[in-house]
Structure formats: structure tokens, C-alpha cells
Design a protein around this motif. Sequence first.
Motif, PDB file in Angstrom:
ATOM      1  N   ALA A 176       7.701 -21.129   9.442  1.00 50.37           N
ATOM      2  CA  ALA A 176       8.281 -20.373   8.332  1.00 50.37           C
ATOM      3  C   ALA A 176       7.926 -18.907   8.496  1.00 50.37           C
ATOM      4  O   ALA A 176       7.015 -18.553   9.263  1.00 50.37           O
ATOM      5  CB  ALA A 176       7.770 -20.910   6.990  1.00 50.37           C
ATOM      6  N   ARG A 177       8.654 -18.085   7.776  1.00 52.25           N
ATOM      7  CA  ARG A 177       8.410 -16.642   7.808  1.00 52.25           C
ATOM      8  C   ARG A 177       8.275 -16.113   6.382  1.00 52.25           C
ATOM      9  O   ARG A 177       9.076 -16.471   5.519  1.00 52.25           O
ATOM     10  CB  ARG A 177       9.575 -15.889   8.472  1.00 52.25           C
ATOM     11  N   VAL A 178       7.289 -15.274   6.171  1.00 58.24           N
ATOM     12  CA  VAL A 178       7.212 -14.488   4.933  1.00 58.24           C
ATOM     13  C   VAL A 178       7.743 -13.107   5.264  1.00 58.24           C
ATOM     14  O   VAL A 178       7.111 -12.330   5.991  1.00 58.24           O
ATOM     15  CB  VAL A 178       5.775 -14.403   4.390  1.00 58.24           C
ATOM     16  N   GLU A 179       8.957 -12.837   4.770  1.00 65.47           N
ATOM     17  CA  GLU A 179       9.608 -11.554   5.042  1.00 65.47           C
ATOM     18  C   GLU A 179       9.064 -10.507   4.061  1.00 65.47           C
ATOM     19  O   GLU A 179       8.895 -10.782   2.874  1.00 65.47           O
ATOM     20  CB  GLU A 179      11.125 -11.666   4.855  1.00 65.47           C
ATOM     21  N   ILE A 180       8.806  -9.316   4.567  1.00 67.96           N
ATOM     22  CA  ILE A 180       8.292  -8.228   3.741  1.00 67.96           C
ATOM     23  C   ILE A 180       9.196  -7.020   3.932  1.00 67.96           C
ATOM     24  O   ILE A 180       9.195  -6.388   4.992  1.00 67.96           O
ATOM     25  CB  ILE A 180       6.838  -7.879   4.093  1.00 67.96           C
ATOM     26  N   GLY A 181      10.008  -6.739   2.916  1.00 74.34           N
ATOM     27  CA  GLY A 181      10.861  -5.560   2.950  1.00 74.34           C
ATOM     28  C   GLY A 181      12.038  -5.646   3.886  1.00 74.34           C
ATOM     29  O   GLY A 181      12.797  -4.689   4.007  1.00 74.34           O
ATOM     30  N   GLY A 182      12.198  -6.766   4.608  1.00 78.27           N
ATOM     31  CA  GLY A 182      13.334  -6.909   5.515  1.00 78.27           C
ATOM     32  C   GLY A 182      13.118  -6.333   6.886  1.00 78.27           C
ATOM     33  O   GLY A 182      13.963  -6.509   7.773  1.00 78.27           O
ATOM     34  N   THR A 227       0.812  -1.223   0.000  1.00 78.72           N
ATOM     35  CA  THR A 227       0.000   0.000   0.000  1.00 78.72           C
ATOM     36  C   THR A 227       0.841   1.267   0.000  1.00 78.72           C
ATOM     37  O   THR A 227       0.298   2.362   0.155  1.00 78.72           O
ATOM     38  CB  THR A 227      -0.940   0.017   1.220  1.00 78.72           C
ATOM     39  N   ASP A 228       2.155   1.124  -0.165  1.00 77.33           N
ATOM     40  CA  ASP A 228       3.047   2.283  -0.100  1.00 77.33           C
ATOM     41  C   ASP A 228       3.366   2.819  -1.492  1.00 77.33           C
ATOM     42  O   ASP A 228       2.877   2.309  -2.501  1.00 77.33           O
ATOM     43  CB  ASP A 228       4.327   1.910   0.642  1.00 77.33           C
ATOM     44  N   ASN A 229       4.232   3.827  -1.534  1.00 80.93           N
ATOM     45  CA  ASN A 229       4.574   4.496  -2.786  1.00 80.93           C
ATOM     46  C   ASN A 229       5.766   3.892  -3.507  1.00 80.93           C
ATOM     47  O   ASN A 229       6.055   4.277  -4.635  1.00 80.93           O
ATOM     48  CB  ASN A 229       4.850   5.976  -2.522  1.00 80.93           C
ATOM     49  N   ALA A 230       6.466   2.976  -2.874  1.00 79.11           N
ATOM     50  CA  ALA A 230       7.676   2.410  -3.475  1.00 79.11           C
ATOM     51  C   ALA A 230       7.574   0.893  -3.497  1.00 79.11           C
ATOM     52  O   ALA A 230       6.856   0.292  -2.689  1.00 79.11           O
ATOM     53  CB  ALA A 230       8.909   2.834  -2.681  1.00 79.11           C
ATOM     54  N   PRO A 231       8.290   0.240  -4.406  1.00 80.44           N
ATOM     55  CA  PRO A 231       8.262  -1.228  -4.440  1.00 80.44           C
ATOM     56  C   PRO A 231       8.912  -1.820  -3.204  1.00 80.44           C
ATOM     57  O   PRO A 231       9.765  -1.203  -2.560  1.00 80.44           O
ATOM     58  CB  PRO A 231       9.046  -1.562  -5.714  1.00 80.44           C
ATOM     59  N   THR A 232       8.482  -3.031  -2.874  1.00 78.92           N
ATOM     60  CA  THR A 232       9.097  -3.778  -1.792  1.00 78.92           C
ATOM     61  C   THR A 232       9.305  -5.210  -2.270  1.00 78.92           C
ATOM     62  O   THR A 232       8.905  -5.572  -3.373  1.00 78.92           O
ATOM     63  CB  THR A 232       8.233  -3.737  -0.509  1.00 78.92           C
ATOM     64  N   ALA A 233       9.951  -6.022  -1.450  1.00 75.10           N
ATOM     65  CA  ALA A 233      10.204  -7.414  -1.811  1.00 75.10           C
ATOM     66  C   ALA A 233       9.643  -8.322  -0.732  1.00 75.10           C
ATOM     67  O   ALA A 233       9.578  -7.957   0.449  1.00 75.10           O
ATOM     68  CB  ALA A 233      11.698  -7.663  -1.984  1.00 75.10           C
ATOM     69  N   ALA A 234       9.214  -9.510  -1.154  1.00 72.75           N
ATOM     70  CA  ALA A 234       8.763 -10.530  -0.207  1.00 72.75           C
ATOM     71  C   ALA A 234       9.506 -11.824  -0.504  1.00 72.75           C
ATOM     72  O   ALA A 234       9.758 -12.160  -1.666  1.00 72.75           O
ATOM     73  CB  ALA A 234       7.254 -10.738  -0.330  1.00 72.75           C
ATOM     74  N   TRP A 235       9.881 -12.548   0.553  1.00 73.79           N
ATOM     75  CA  TRP A 235      10.538 -13.842   0.393  1.00 73.79           C
ATOM     76  C   TRP A 235      10.224 -14.704   1.615  1.00 73.79           C
ATOM     77  O   TRP A 235       9.666 -14.206   2.596  1.00 73.79           O
ATOM     78  CB  TRP A 235      12.043 -13.694   0.190  1.00 73.79           C
ATOM     79  N   VAL A 236      10.567 -15.967   1.513  1.00 74.84           N
ATOM     80  CA  VAL A 236      10.182 -16.910   2.556  1.00 74.84           C
ATOM     81  C   VAL A 236      11.428 -17.507   3.197  1.00 74.84           C
ATOM     82  O   VAL A 236      12.352 -17.947   2.504  1.00 74.84           O
ATOM     83  CB  VAL A 236       9.276 -18.023   1.989  1.00 74.84           C
ATOM     84  N   THR A 237      11.431 -17.536   4.525  1.00 78.35           N
ATOM     85  CA  THR A 237      12.476 -18.176   5.305  1.00 78.35           C
ATOM     86  C   THR A 237      11.944 -19.479   5.875  1.00 78.35           C
ATOM     87  O   THR A 237      10.855 -19.512   6.440  1.00 78.35           O
ATOM     88  CB  THR A 237      12.919 -17.257   6.466  1.00 78.35           C
ATOM     89  N   GLY A 238      12.698 -20.554   5.717  1.00 72.99           N
ATOM     90  CA  GLY A 238      12.354 -21.815   6.357  1.00 72.99           C
ATOM     91  C   GLY A 238      11.476 -22.733   5.550  1.00 72.99           C
ATOM     92  O   GLY A 238      11.107 -23.811   6.046  1.00 72.99           O
TER      93      GLY A 238
END
Length: 518
Positions: free
Chosen positions: A330-336, A274-285
Motif C-alpha cells: 500500500a501507499r500513503v500518498e502525501i500531497g500527490g 512542516t510546511d506553510n500550507a495545508p496538504t492532503a494524505a490518502w492511501v492507495t491499495g
Amino acid sequence: MTVPSVGPVTAVVPGGPVSPVVPASWPGRRRRRTALALLATVAVLAPVAWLWWGSLMPATYSVADMGVADGGGGPAVGHADHAGVPDVPDSRGVDTLRETSTAPTAVALTFTARREAVVLPSGQRVDGYTLNGTTPGPEIRVRQGEMLTVRLVNENVPDGVTLHWHGVDVPNGDDGTAGVTQDAVPPGGDFRYRFVARDAGTYWYHSHQVADEQMQRGLYGALVVLPPAPSAVAADVVAATHLYDGRRLVNGVGPTVVVPAPPGSRARVRVINTDNAPTAAWVTGAAYRLVAIDGTDTLGAGLVTGESVLVTAGGRADLEVALPADGSGARVEIGGSSAVVLGGSVAPPSPRPPGTLDPLGYGTPAPLGFDPAAADRTFAYDVGRRPGFVDGVPGLWWTVNGRMWPDVPMYVVSEGDVVRMRITNSSGEVHPMHLHGHHAVVLSRNGVPATGSPWWTDSLDVADGESYEIAFLADNPGIWMDHCHNLTHPSEGLVAHLMYDGVHTPFRVGGAAANDPE
């Protein structure tokens, strides 16, 4: 004594002061130089003054009469004249383009918008906006094919408010864009949105009146359209990421959200940026699949490890995570800086992987339902930047096809057209491009054709130096914004419109309603 004509000399008078002797031609030369300097100043300033004057906008205007009509190789009929009057007979107003289904309402909600202090989980109080007292607003869940009705009440938002259904291809009159498809709802007023949730997927809603301020300060929420049959996943959770005064929260509750899920089960995490800039998502575990982009399922989605997913501003990515059988979670990381934690134990965070999943070749190809090679209209949307004036303000402004707002394209189509568009970016910054009311399929990026599952999108991340070819079917009549979803950029000129012939709008930007979509 001979006096040279090149300049004054000094005469010495006995017993008197020293005084210059000026040739008769000298005053004339000085006057000519002054006149030439004035003429040069006028020559420089007059075009600048003309550009400044020409950039000034009236206090109220119709978006239908702004810009330059572009028919994309077809007739540009339907573009209004400069009084906002359509130039075709029997034109339909966008206010008449509402839901035609007579199905009963399955989900009926009332949202009350307020401007008030918002208390963050940290205890910090910020000036913000709420819907029914919360930010984000209530999460909406509805089944595919059901009728949704939302009554928006403005309790005290001084600038007015609307709700835009981001990514939902609603009828134009329900699009919620102030000054284009409706008037902003004033304090004490209300507006009723009503539409069938025709496509299952992950969407969201937000204000499109003074959008940058109201969005950043919390006036948004999630909309999930579930398929008719129940899903086999053990957990289905929204993860709406938002920055509140620089603090990233998930669903407004904190940087981390914990979701119970049994070992060995699958969980669907619907990431909404919902923000103005791109972000990244990834999964740990655990491994995961990218099962949907911008509300559309990915066909043949394979397992992903060691790669992140880019989620552009306004975009959505649905990740299906296979939890380990040993209960490690597991974790879904969003933007770090934020995450959704799945399972009973808390897996440690991990840095962003070096690779990024490329949707251009991910998944299995399938027919599109139309032929982009037989396009009826072909458009260019070239984003650049140059100095100039916008509404009398000097600056370095965004351009579309080399022109500054409001002299940007009005892309004119007819219902049923197959449309191709080439989007290029040479502006120096990334732009998340968002077309209202339609989903487009990505045909190529930088000349490389798409080979995977059809990549349908409504919010496309176009980095500096990139070019995309997209296509869509013009099957939703109206007047639709086509703009950058870094919401600081449309107010700086990065906005155009898609207009169907035979359609006009009775609404005006500015005016008594003080409509200000950006």
C-alpha cells in the motif's frame, strides 16, 4: 473700454508687445487657491503621517505590554503596563515556569545547530540549517511519562536559535519562543530544555527564532511519544513532509520512503506537515483509520476508503493502514508528489480522492472533562485584512478583531478557567491557527456542532469564510503565542498572545539578544 472681472484680457499697445491686463482681484484668488490646495494636501497627508508614526515599534519591547487587554468577560488583571512591568504583586516570571518533576532523565540528547550547505538527494546544494549535521534533525522517541532533556548548542547560526516543541504542552519556560519565554541562543551559547513527556502522540520541534527562514531551510525534527505498552503494529514510521526550495521530501531522504511490513499486518504512518500550507494524505491499495489528530487519539476510528485527510500546516495525522494479505502493499500518498510505500511490492500511485474525511463527525463521542457551556471567558479571534502600516511599512496587512499589529488582543485568563473562543476568517486566505501550550477541542464549524470523537487540536485549518468554536481548559500558566502557522503571516501581523494573570516575562523582542520569534 470695460474689462470683464472674470479673467485677464489682452491689451494691444500700438508699436509695442501684446500683454495681458490682469484684474486687481486675480492674484488674490490664485493665492487663495494655492493655500486651499496646500491645506487639502495637509488634511490628507497628516492622518497618513500620524498612522505611519504610530505604527513604528521601538527597538526592543515586551510582548506583555503590546496589544489590547481582553478579559473575555472576566477581569483582565495581569496585563502589563507600557514599561513591561506586571500590574499585580508577586507576579511569576515565565523563566521560573519550568518542569517541577524530580524524575531522572530517561532520554538525554545534545543538538548542535549549524548554518551550512545542505545537499538534497538530487545532488542540489541549498543554503540551510542542520541539527547534528542533518535536516530534519534527529528523530526523538520517548515513552509516555519519561523525562526528556535536550541541550541545544548553537555552533554558528548568526541570528540565534531556539527549539519550540510544537504540540507538546510543556511548561512555559521550555516553550522555546524567542523574546517571550527565553532569549535566542547566540553562536557559542547553549540552552537546556527539560520536561516530562506526559501525553503519547506525534509532535515535532522547530526553531522559533526567525522562524520562517530557519524552518523553511531545514531547522526542524520529529518527536514521538510512545505509550507505555508496546504497540501491536508491525511498522511505526514518521512521515515528515517538507519543501526544500520547492522540492517535496519525506524525512529529508526523498519523495518516496519505502517501509517493510508483512502482508496482512498493520502499519502506523505519522504524517507531519512542516510546511506553510495545508496538504492532503490518502492511501492507495488499502483501507485505513485516522487514529490520531495532533497527538490525540481518535476514539472509535472507523475504516476509511475513498477519502483523503487534510493535514494543515503544523498539524499531524496518524494513519493506521491495514496491508493486504496478498502482499500487494500500500501507499500513503502525501500531497500527490511524495509517499510512504508499505510492504514488499510497490503499489502504483493514485490521484487524490474526491472526498475529504470530516473529523467533525468521525469516531465516537466521549466526555471532555469540562463543560464548555459554563465558560469563564469567551473570546473572539476574527481574522481579516486591510491596508495600513506595520512598523512603518505600508501594505495590506492581516488584522485580528479589526486591529492591526501591535494593537491586537492580549487574551487574559486565570488558571483553571474554562475558555471558549470563536475563530472566524474573512481575510481571503486560509490560516492554520496554532495555540502554544494547550490543546483545544472543536465544538462546531460554521454553526454545525461536532458529533464524533472529541476533536482535540493545536493546529486548526481555518479556511476563508469559515468559523470555528473551540474550547480549552486554562491549565498551563504562562504567556503563549496564538498565531497563524503559515510562518510568513505572523511577521505580517497575524499573531496574538494568551496571558495568564500573575505572569510576566523578563524577555524582550529585539534588544541585545536580537530576539525575533517570527
